[in-house]
Design an enzyme around this catalytic site. Sequence first.
Site, PDB file in Angstrom:
ATOM      1  N   GLY A  97      15.134 -30.128 -42.872  1.00 45.72           N
ATOM      2  CA  GLY A  97      13.978 -29.198 -42.825  1.00 45.72           C
ATOM      3  C   GLY A  97      13.166 -29.413 -41.437  1.00 45.72           C
ATOM      4  O   GLY A  97      12.952 -30.322 -40.878  1.00 45.72           O
ATOM      5  N   GLU A  98      12.360 -28.239 -41.121  1.00 46.03           N
ATOM      6  CA  GLU A  98      11.497 -28.415 -40.312  1.00 46.03           C
ATOM      7  C   GLU A  98      10.206 -27.508 -40.706  1.00 46.03           C
ATOM      8  O   GLU A  98      10.237 -26.473 -41.514  1.00 46.03           O
ATOM      9  CB  GLU A  98      11.900 -27.625 -38.891  1.00 46.03           C
ATOM     10  CG  GLU A  98      13.056 -28.183 -38.297  1.00 46.03           C
ATOM     11  CD  GLU A  98      13.810 -27.147 -37.173  1.00 46.03           C
ATOM     12  OE1 GLU A  98      14.011 -26.146 -37.741  1.00 46.03           O
ATOM     13  OE2 GLU A  98      14.012 -27.761 -36.291  1.00 46.03           O
ATOM     14  N   THR A 123      20.435 -24.520 -44.249  1.00 43.57           N
ATOM     15  CA  THR A 123      19.409 -24.695 -45.216  1.00 43.57           C
ATOM     16  C   THR A 123      18.916 -25.801 -45.586  1.00 43.57           C
ATOM     17  O   THR A 123      19.702 -26.842 -45.396  1.00 43.57           O
ATOM     18  CB  THR A 123      19.623 -23.691 -46.493  1.00 43.57           C
ATOM     19  OG1 THR A 123      18.155 -23.570 -46.978  1.00 43.57           O
ATOM     20  CG2 THR A 123      20.566 -24.228 -47.341  1.00 43.57           C
ATOM     21  N   ASP A 136      18.465 -20.675 -42.179  1.00 41.53           N
ATOM     22  CA  ASP A 136      17.600 -20.087 -42.912  1.00 41.53           C
ATOM     23  C   ASP A 136      16.215 -20.368 -42.516  1.00 41.53           C
ATOM     24  O   ASP A 136      15.661 -21.565 -42.638  1.00 41.53           O
ATOM     25  CB  ASP A 136      17.655 -20.932 -44.426  1.00 41.53           C
ATOM     26  CG  ASP A 136      16.697 -20.755 -45.463  1.00 41.53           C
ATOM     27  OD1 ASP A 136      16.091 -19.797 -45.324  1.00 41.53           O
ATOM     28  OD2 ASP A 136      16.675 -21.341 -46.360  1.00 41.53           O
ATOM     29  N   HIS A 137      15.734 -19.271 -41.873  1.00 44.68           N
ATOM     30  CA  HIS A 137      14.208 -19.500 -41.223  1.00 44.68           C
ATOM     31  C   HIS A 137      13.216 -18.411 -42.126  1.00 44.68           C
ATOM     32  O   HIS A 137      13.737 -17.496 -42.382  1.00 44.68           O
ATOM     33  CB  HIS A 137      14.136 -19.068 -39.873  1.00 44.68           C
ATOM     34  CG  HIS A 137      14.620 -20.211 -38.634  1.00 44.68           C
ATOM     35  ND1 HIS A 137      13.637 -20.565 -37.825  1.00 44.68           N
ATOM     36  CD2 HIS A 137      15.560 -21.194 -38.692  1.00 44.68           C
ATOM     37  CE1 HIS A 137      14.015 -21.459 -37.076  1.00 44.68           C
ATOM     38  NE2 HIS A 137      15.169 -21.789 -37.662  1.00 44.68           N
TER      39      HIS A 137
END
Length: 330
Positions: free
Chosen positions: A104-105, A71, A37-38
Amino acid sequence: MVTIGYAAMLEQFAPREAVELAALAEAHGFSGVMAADHFQPWTPHQGQAAFVWNVLAATAEHTTGDLGPVTAPTFRWHPAVVAQASATLAAMNPGRHWLGVGSGEALNEHVVGGYWPEAAERINRMFEAVEIIKKLFAGSLAGRDVKHSGTYFKLESTRLWTMPEVAPEILVATAGPVTARRAGRTADGLITQAAPVERMGSLLTRFADGARESGRDPGQMPKALQLHLSWAPTHDEAVANALTEWPVGGMRFPRSDIRSPHDFAQLARMVRPEDFEGRLLISADPDEHRASIQRYLDLGFDRIYLHNVGRNQSEWIETFGREVLPKLVR
């Protein structure tokens, strides 16, 4: 059973092409599809960032294998929204969908303008999100409302009104042994990215320790791996593909705080072929790739999703379907 899936790179390919490639992969022996999920690509050159839930829903109509997004249900999404998306995909495709969750990122999560915390808080938020999603799955299957009031999230009394007969498996994405042990205690399975085999062995050991602490058999829990590689008909092409399309694979430093694809592009200028050593196999020899994949199967991973970093996807899918997948054993 050897399960080798296709990692759809929505950062590199437009959504219709990604669906077509996933269908082609299944036709050549790949077992299913995973996708991240980007909100943004890693670098501007990659050029895409389609919405993962839409692409997987479309992919499901053209394939029969498993479907897994990875995600972060913690910043752009409230865990309840991710739970609803997951339950709907699973209801539409019984027995095919699993849910991967990560911490996350900044590249993807900072876009909503919130505070970007340190890693420890991101991990705690992820596990609280897993708790909420599991509550919603269990309560909804039992026909009752649930609620939650925690450190990071609140959920007023509600349920998911569309549910599959069996809740999707929740796989926690991690590369750290402490988080892997916690995942073993709380999640249904583990998903990680390939690293040197000795590090992967420690990760699986910690995950198994956590599973046994929760009274479960780690041998019955899914352990999934995303394996990036660079194959092309010649070694020089394979090297060029890695440098051009996937320089992030040669960045030997933490990346989770970098916010912009343009910043990654600047960092990519410093990546050299030797930086991929031990991190991403670059080879024109299918058998060398087969041996690499086999090592991770022997280590204990039961689901491996392959990503060839170049744009030569059709050629790679056909070659590996013919020369690599049939030779893998468990």
